[in-house]
Design an enzyme around this catalytic site. Structure first.
Site, PDB file in Angstrom:
ATOM      1  N   MET A 283       0.845  -1.199   0.000  1.00  0.00           N
ATOM      2  CA  MET A 283       0.000   0.000   0.000  1.00  0.00           C
ATOM      3  C   MET A 283       0.881   1.250   0.000  1.00  0.00           C
ATOM      4  SD  MET A 283      -3.459  -0.896   2.009  1.00  0.00           S
ATOM      5  CE  MET A 283      -2.928  -0.643   3.687  1.00  0.00           C
TER       6      MET A 283
ATOM      7  N   SER B 228       3.987   1.363   8.000  1.00  0.00           N
ATOM      8  CA  SER B 228       3.682   2.696   7.455  1.00  0.00           C
ATOM      9  C   SER B 228       2.927   3.503   8.500  1.00  0.00           C
ATOM     10  CB  SER B 228       2.845   2.569   6.187  1.00  0.00           C
ATOM     11  OG  SER B 228       3.488   1.705   5.273  1.00  0.00           O
TER      12      SER B 228
ATOM     13  N   GLY C 195       4.898 -10.299   4.022  1.00  0.00           N
ATOM     14  CA  GLY C 195       5.635 -10.186   5.275  1.00  0.00           C
ATOM     15  C   GLY C 195       4.919 -10.906   6.412  1.00  0.00           C
TER      16      GLY C 195
ATOM     17  N   GLY D 137      10.839  -2.793   5.832  1.00  0.00           N
ATOM     18  CA  GLY D 137      10.088  -4.058   5.768  1.00  0.00           C
ATOM     19  C   GLY D 137       9.734  -4.369   4.318  1.00  0.00           C
ATOM     20  N   HIS D 138       9.191  -3.370   3.618  1.00  0.00           N
ATOM     21  CA  HIS D 138       8.882  -3.557   2.196  1.00  0.00           C
ATOM     22  C   HIS D 138      10.168  -3.867   1.405  1.00  0.00           C
ATOM     23  CE1 HIS D 138       5.555  -0.643   3.409  1.00  0.00           C
ATOM     24  NE2 HIS D 138       4.859  -1.658   2.922  1.00  0.00           N
TER      25      HIS D 138
ATOM     26  N   LYS E 117       4.961  -9.920   9.305  1.00  0.00           N
ATOM     27  CA  LYS E 117       4.410  -8.860  10.159  1.00  0.00           C
ATOM     28  C   LYS E 117       2.878  -8.987  10.181  1.00  0.00           C
ATOM     29  CE  LYS E 117       3.806  -4.501  11.748  1.00  0.00           C
ATOM     30  NZ  LYS E 117       2.590  -4.079  11.100  1.00  0.00           N
ATOM     31  N   ASP E 118       2.305  -9.294   9.013  1.00  0.00           N
ATOM     32  CA  ASP E 118       0.854  -9.504   8.903  1.00  0.00           C
ATOM     33  C   ASP E 118       0.620 -11.008   8.790  1.00  0.00           C
ATOM     34  OD1 ASP E 118      -0.180  -6.562   8.447  1.00  0.00           O
ATOM     35  OD2 ASP E 118       1.615  -6.809   7.257  1.00  0.00           O
TER      36      ASP E 118
END
Ligand code: AMP
Length: 303
Positions: free
Chosen positions: A30, A185, A146, A36-37, A148-149
């Site tokens: 997004m 983000s 990731g 991280g991205h 993370k999610d």
């Protein structure tokens, strides 16, 4: 690097690339890119062709959530994409992705129920729908997400399997700031005080890992201590803290070999999520990435 906004043009590019026998790796985002991205893009760059999408997806935001205020900075994102040697940035318009009369969502049952599904009941059907659409547009061989999610990644893996998407889903470890805060983000919403307060999440994760490493297996016992750590921070409000089965994401009472500790906490108005895998098995790390030592301790690796 080429920027594509048109859906048909993206599909034609992918058809041509696949006909040439090239492997397309895809990183959906997004935007408002951070390290991280970047770790996902670095993994994707190992393949012939790297496509990243930037699309703030309205259907995954609830009515009182932050769709309008979600941070956006296309110029900066494109600069980062160039640095990471992205081949194609796919950046469609909302009106093209969701034309009038759009009615199709994707429900991945059970996995969407617990954790973030409890307080964001329509979130994952929006996520699954946009990812399915992006898969049909970008036509990747490989898609990179990731951890993370974690719940999102589990849902995408299940959707890809159930709907026969011929795409390998790769999961990458959580990238953290030096002090432990998981990159997001949304961290940009935090003021200085809240940024300090946000560290309670990492402290809570560390507490759980220490308890687990010392032999604690009763989830009530671990959760009680983890909650205490978060509640010590006045600016925090717990959405959920749970220990679940790593496959089904259902709550468990006793940890056998492995479990997911998942946390969602409001710091002020900002909702932050984080997680860690509590595991008996220390998996050797073979990839050179910038995840933290504590991630290495519990054997985070790409799955
Ligand atoms: P987003 O732009 O937040 O939708 O995230 C796009 C992708 O980046 C998703 O697969 C996320 O799981 C992944 N991602 C976001 N934050 C991190 C992080 N701190 N470490 C690793 N991956 C991340």
């Amino acid at each position: 690097m080429r920027i594509i906004k048109d859906i048909k043009e993206m599909q034609m590019f992918s058809d041509k690339t696949r006909k040439q026998g090239k492997i397309i790796a895809f990183v959906p985002t997004m935007g408002f890119l951070h390290d991280g991205h970047k770790s996902l893009l670095k993994e994707g760059r190992k393949y012939d062709c790297l496509v990243m999408s930037i699309f703030v997806n309205p259907t995954q935001f609830g009515p009182n959530e932050d769709y309008n205020s979600y941070p956006r900075d296309m110029e900066r994102d494109l600069r980062i994409a160039e640095e990471e040697k992205v081949d194609i940035v796919f950046n469609p318009e909302v009106k093209d992705m969701y034309p009038d009369g759009f009615k199709t969502y994707v429900e991945v049952k059970d996995l969407s129920k617990n954790l973030c599904g409890l307080s964001r009941p329509s979130h994952f059907q929006g996520v699954a729908a946009i990812v399915a659409k992006l898969f049909n547009i970008v036509k990747p061989n490989i898609a990179i997400f990731g951890q993370k999610d974690f719940q999102q990644m589990s849902i995408i893996k299940k959707m890809a399997r159930d709907l026969n998407f011929d795409i390998d889903i790769i999961g990458m470890p959580i990238v953290r700031e030096k002090d432990g805060l998981a990159m997001s983000s949304r961290n940009t919403y935090l003021n200085t005080k809240e940024r300090d307060a946000s560290l309670c999440i990492y402290r809570a994760i560390t507490k759980a890992k220490n308890m687990f490493n010392k032999g604690a297996r009763d989830t009530d016992e671990i959760l009680k201590e983890v909650r205490k750590v978060i509640e010590l921070e006045a600016a925090s409000k717990i959405d959920y803290i749970k220990i679940c089965d790593i496959e089904t994401l259902e709550d468990i009472k006793i940890i056998k070999n492995k479990a997911l500790l998942a946390i969602a906490v409001f710091i002020g108005k900002t909702r932050l999520i984080d997680n860690c895998v509590l595991s008996d098995m220390i998996t050797p790390i073979t990839k050179k990435t910038n995840y933290t030592d504590s991630d290495k301790e519990i054997g985070f690796k790409s799955v």
